[in-house]
Design an enzyme around this catalytic site. Structure first.
Site, PDB file in Angstrom:
ATOM      1  N   ASP A   7      23.023  58.039  59.820  1.00  0.00           N
ATOM      2  CA  ASP A   7      22.315  59.005  60.656  1.00  0.00           C
ATOM      3  C   ASP A   7      21.211  58.332  61.462  1.00  0.00           C
ATOM      4  OD1 ASP A   7      21.744  61.510  61.665  1.00  0.00           O
ATOM      5  OD2 ASP A   7      20.439  62.070  60.010  1.00  0.00           O
ATOM      6  N   LEU A  19      36.697  45.325  48.217  1.00  0.00           N
ATOM      7  CA  LEU A  19      35.953  46.541  48.536  1.00  0.00           C
ATOM      8  C   LEU A  19      36.864  47.587  49.176  1.00  0.00           C
ATOM      9  CD1 LEU A  19      33.163  48.045  49.030  1.00  0.00           C
ATOM     10  CD2 LEU A  19      33.201  46.941  51.277  1.00  0.00           C
ATOM     11  N   ARG A  40      20.776  57.939  52.684  1.00  0.00           N
ATOM     12  CA  ARG A  40      20.690  58.568  54.002  1.00  0.00           C
ATOM     13  C   ARG A  40      19.505  58.009  54.776  1.00  0.00           C
ATOM     14  NH1 ARG A  40      21.908  64.610  56.191  1.00  0.00           N
ATOM     15  NH2 ARG A  40      21.593  64.072  58.372  1.00  0.00           N
ATOM     16  N   SER A  59      31.770  64.200  61.133  1.00  0.00           N
ATOM     17  CA  SER A  59      31.942  65.422  60.353  1.00  0.00           C
ATOM     18  C   SER A  59      32.705  66.471  61.143  1.00  0.00           C
ATOM     19  CB  SER A  59      30.580  65.983  59.944  1.00  0.00           C
ATOM     20  OG  SER A  59      29.941  66.590  61.052  1.00  0.00           O
ATOM     21  N   GLU A  84      31.575  69.242  61.774  1.00  0.00           N
ATOM     22  CA  GLU A  84      30.577  69.878  62.633  1.00  0.00           C
ATOM     23  C   GLU A  84      30.268  69.058  63.883  1.00  0.00           C
ATOM     24  OE1 GLU A  84      30.658  71.530  58.787  1.00  0.00           O
ATOM     25  OE2 GLU A  84      30.086  69.468  59.264  1.00  0.00           O
ATOM     26  N   ARG A  90      29.139  68.614  69.346  1.00  0.00           N
ATOM     27  CA  ARG A  90      28.350  67.765  70.238  1.00  0.00           C
ATOM     28  C   ARG A  90      28.973  67.760  71.638  1.00  0.00           C
ATOM     29  NH1 ARG A  90      26.447  62.468  66.684  1.00  0.00           N
ATOM     30  NH2 ARG A  90      25.427  63.647  65.008  1.00  0.00           N
ATOM     31  N   LEU A 140      22.325  66.625  52.381  1.00  0.00           N
ATOM     32  CA  LEU A 140      23.672  66.060  52.268  1.00  0.00           C
ATOM     33  C   LEU A 140      24.523  66.298  53.502  1.00  0.00           C
ATOM     34  CD1 LEU A 140      24.951  66.723  48.633  1.00  0.00           C
ATOM     35  CD2 LEU A 140      24.848  64.535  49.823  1.00  0.00           C
ATOM     36  N   HIS A 179      25.131  54.685  69.030  1.00  0.00           N
ATOM     37  CA  HIS A 179      26.343  54.590  68.216  1.00  0.00           C
ATOM     38  C   HIS A 179      26.881  53.155  68.213  1.00  0.00           C
ATOM     39  CE1 HIS A 179      26.252  58.836  67.672  1.00  0.00           C
ATOM     40  NE2 HIS A 179      26.495  59.117  68.940  1.00  0.00           N
TER      41      HIS A 179
END
Length: 250
Positions: free
Chosen positions: A24, A135, A192, A69, A71, A75, A199, A41
């Protein structure tokens, strides 16, 4: 802590198995510098490269990243398109290095809702790295925690209707098997950046006993030093999981 000696502060016996990060602050990082949001970004991708390699070097088993996300479709269209193009170009550019480092890519979320070009690149990346044993890079794309839980409920219902399960069979283990993260351990540590303290619909079921670490640092400025600080703080905590046991991880 100096960059060259930060690892010495870690207890290798108390390392988190699964770290999740809500990446974020990209947009605010760019705006504070008078740059377009997409520049934030792009800078975030550079930060991500360092953290992926750091987690691999530290033998972290799973790194989950909240990349886009359900959501985020709200944007501006220009920003969403730029994010999708950046995702495709980054996968194409970095896949060889990720593969060479034995990193396995896994993508969770409603993949069918992503643009076709993104879906194709994701499938290629997962196929290319499926046999790697290092990983696990777990990328959440078009992901929402509530939708994941609803998806799991529907999958359980299907199995009950098809007589593959009875109501008495359903428990936390069965439910977890229906989640996108099936086969992965729950996150031990959720990080975060950016100063936000929530969250945001990320890994809602899986985070029941996760430890949280927040920092005001924007994601593009997040470095290995911050990752180490988060792990050190995690190692100082007494994780009891509802019991009265002592000691991290008990």
């Amino acid at each position: 802590m100096k960059r060259g000696d930060i690892n010495q502060y870690l207890d290798i016996h108390k390392m988190p198995s699964h770290i999740a990060i809500i990446m974020d602050g990209n947009g605010r990082w760019a705006q504070e510098r008078g740059l377009p949001r997409v520049s934030g970004h792009k800078a975030g991708v550079n930060a991500l490269k360092e953290i992926i390699i750091a987690c691999s070097d530290l033998n972290i088993k799973v790194l989950s990243l909240y990349a886009f996300s359900t959501e985020n479709w709200k944007r501006p269209k220009e920003e969403v398109n730029a994010l999708m193009n950046l995702l495709v170009s980054s996968l194409k550019k970095e896949i060889d290095k990720l593969n060479e480092n034995n990193i396995k890519i896994r993508v969770i979320g409603e993949k069918e809702g992503l643009p076709e070009k993104v879906q194709k690149e994701v499938i290629k990346a997962e196929e290319r790295t499926k046999n790697n044993t290092g990983l696990i890079l777990n990328i959440a794309l078009n992901y929402g925690g509530r939708k994941e839980i609803i998806h799991s409920v529907k999958e359980v219902c299907k199995k009950v209707i098809n007589n593959e399960l009875t109501l008495d069979d359903i428990d936390e283990n069965i439910f977890s098997q229906m989640l996108y993260t099936n086969g992965l351990p729950d996150p031990d540590l959720i990080i975060r950046p950016s100063g936000e303290l929530r969250l945001s619909n990320f890994l809602l079921w899986q985070s029941a006993y996760s430890e949280f670490w927040f920092t005001p640092v924007y994601w593009p400025d997040f470095k290995k030093e911050h990752l180490i600080q988060a792990i050190i703080d995690y190692q100082k905590r007494n994780r009891r999981f509802g019991s009265i046991q002592t000691g991290v991880g008990e």
